[in-house]
Design an enzyme around this catalytic site. Structure first.
Site, PDB file in Angstrom:
ATOM      1  N   LYS A  79      24.606 -43.292  22.737  1.00  0.00           N
ATOM      2  CA  LYS A  79      24.652 -43.123  21.275  1.00  0.00           C
ATOM      3  C   LYS A  79      25.473 -41.887  20.922  1.00  0.00           C
ATOM      4  O   LYS A  79      26.306 -41.912  20.013  1.00  0.00           O
ATOM      5  CB  LYS A  79      23.226 -42.994  20.703  1.00  0.00           C
ATOM      6  N   GLN A 106      14.132 -41.593  19.636  1.00  0.00           N
ATOM      7  CA  GLN A 106      14.232 -42.548  20.733  1.00  0.00           C
ATOM      8  C   GLN A 106      12.824 -42.974  21.179  1.00  0.00           C
ATOM      9  O   GLN A 106      11.985 -42.131  21.473  1.00  0.00           O
ATOM     10  CB  GLN A 106      15.010 -41.917  21.904  1.00  0.00           C
ATOM     11  N   ASP A 108      17.852 -46.471  11.594  1.00  0.00           N
ATOM     12  CA  ASP A 108      17.360 -47.576  12.427  1.00  0.00           C
ATOM     13  C   ASP A 108      16.810 -48.713  11.558  1.00  0.00           C
ATOM     14  O   ASP A 108      16.645 -49.835  12.023  1.00  0.00           O
ATOM     15  CB  ASP A 108      16.218 -47.070  13.328  1.00  0.00           C
TER      16      ASP A 108
END
Ligand code: NAD
Length: 302
Positions: free
Chosen positions: A54, A98, A121
């Site tokens: 990422k 995460q 997200d």
């Protein structure tokens, strides 16, 4: 007939180039770049490799990238305080925690503490609600479903009036992609059916699909005879079915298989995604797009 391959690896390159160009333009005009923070708790090797990818992708497109690594022992209160800090940080447009988190931390509490306007997200209940309402309400569609829709559109598949069958009803793939495909708009306007473990006759539903989206996590679940000739087949499944030695690195790597019997299905479908190299690369790509859009919303450019 051999199906046209829909390659996430190629579509990713095109989208990342578009994002890079837009970031450059915004920087020139407004003097800012999108800021993305990735919070990593502990040292789970899979999490470390996702986060690294990422961050590398963020750097590639010109973002300000912050990696905030915290020890496994961090308390829930301290993690909530950290999120609050980034919620208030003007240079940060996207906050990513995460998963998974250590057992002593309530994941839901943490995700719900992220400012919905920085929730790139798209998992916060506010963004789930916005997605359900559709249209201009939508800010951050969750990344994997957004990637699936983008692939369908860029492959030139007609979605208006199409029979879409989604296999799987998870909150991260099945439910959101079904919801997105039924909205009235570009790349959607479809008639959607969701099938799952409670469905009586999976095959009969799949056979009707003009667009079949499979996210079950069961290798080879969808048989070639379930596929309508000419259909678009999107295989989201990523299943480790063994290990092999990589020709490139000489190291052990996982053998991955999708939820669809690819070799047989490609002789029947009109277009199909492979595993790996299909949906997989799209998730991080759409995370970058959501982070760019977060800054664009803030600047009034969207
Ligand atoms: P999940 O386990 O949360 O959900 C799976 C869904 O499939 C469930 O709703 C279940 O009802 C349904 N299902 C399972 N077995 C079934 C069966 N035999 N018949 C009918 N329905 C069945 O999984 P998920 O998080 O949605 O992920 C699904 C797959 O997609 C996994 O292989 C995962 O690794 C993969 N995935 C890939 C990406 C990516 O490529 N970027 C992202 C997310 C998930």
């Amino acid at each position: 007939m051999t199906a046209k391959l829909i390659l996430g690896t190629e579509i990713r390159e095109a989208i990342l180039e578009e994002i890079t160009a837009e970031v450059k333009q915004i920087k020139e005009k407004h003097g800012v770049v999108p800021g993305l923070v990735t919070i990593l708790v502990g040292e789970n090797p899979a999490s470390i490799s996702y986060v690294t990818l990422k961050i590398q992708t963020g750097h590639r497109v010109g973002f300000k990238e912050v990696q905030d690594s915290q020890p496994e022992t961090i308390s829930e209160a301290d993690l909530l305080a950290l999120i609050d800090k980034y919620n208030k940080d003007d240079s940060i447009n996207g906050i990513l925690v995460q998963l998974p988190l250590p057992k002593h931390i309530d994941e839901k509490k943490i995700l719900n503490a992220i400012d919905p306007d920085k929730d790139v997200d798209g998992f916060h209940p506010v963004n789930v609600g916005r997605l359900m309402i559709g249209g201009a309400e939508v800010k951050f569609p969750p990344c994997t479903p957004a990637g699936i829709q983008e692939m369908i559109v860029r492959a030139g598949v007609e979605t208006k009036g199409a029979e879409v069958v989604v296999v799987g009803r998870s909150n991260i793939v099945g439910k959101p992609i079904a919801n997105m495909m039924l909205q009235k708009g570009k790349g959607a306007n479809s008639t959607v059916t969701i099938v799952h473990t409670g469905t009586k006759d999976l095959a009969s539903h799949c056979k009707r699909a003009d667009i079949l989206i499979v996210a079950a996590g069961v290798p080879g679940l969808v048989k070639p005879e379930w596929i309508k000739p000419g259909a678009c087949v999107i295989d989201v499944g990523v299943n480790r079915v063994g290990e092999k030695i990589s020709e490139k690195t000489g190291k052990k790597i996982a053998i991955l298989r999708g939820d669809v019997d690819f070799d047989a299905a490609k002789e029947i479908a009109g277009s199909i995604t492979p595993v790996p190299g299909g949906v997989g690369p799209m998730t991080i790509t759409m995370l970058m797009k959501n982070t760019l859009n977060s800054l664009k919303f803030k600047l009034g450019l969207m």
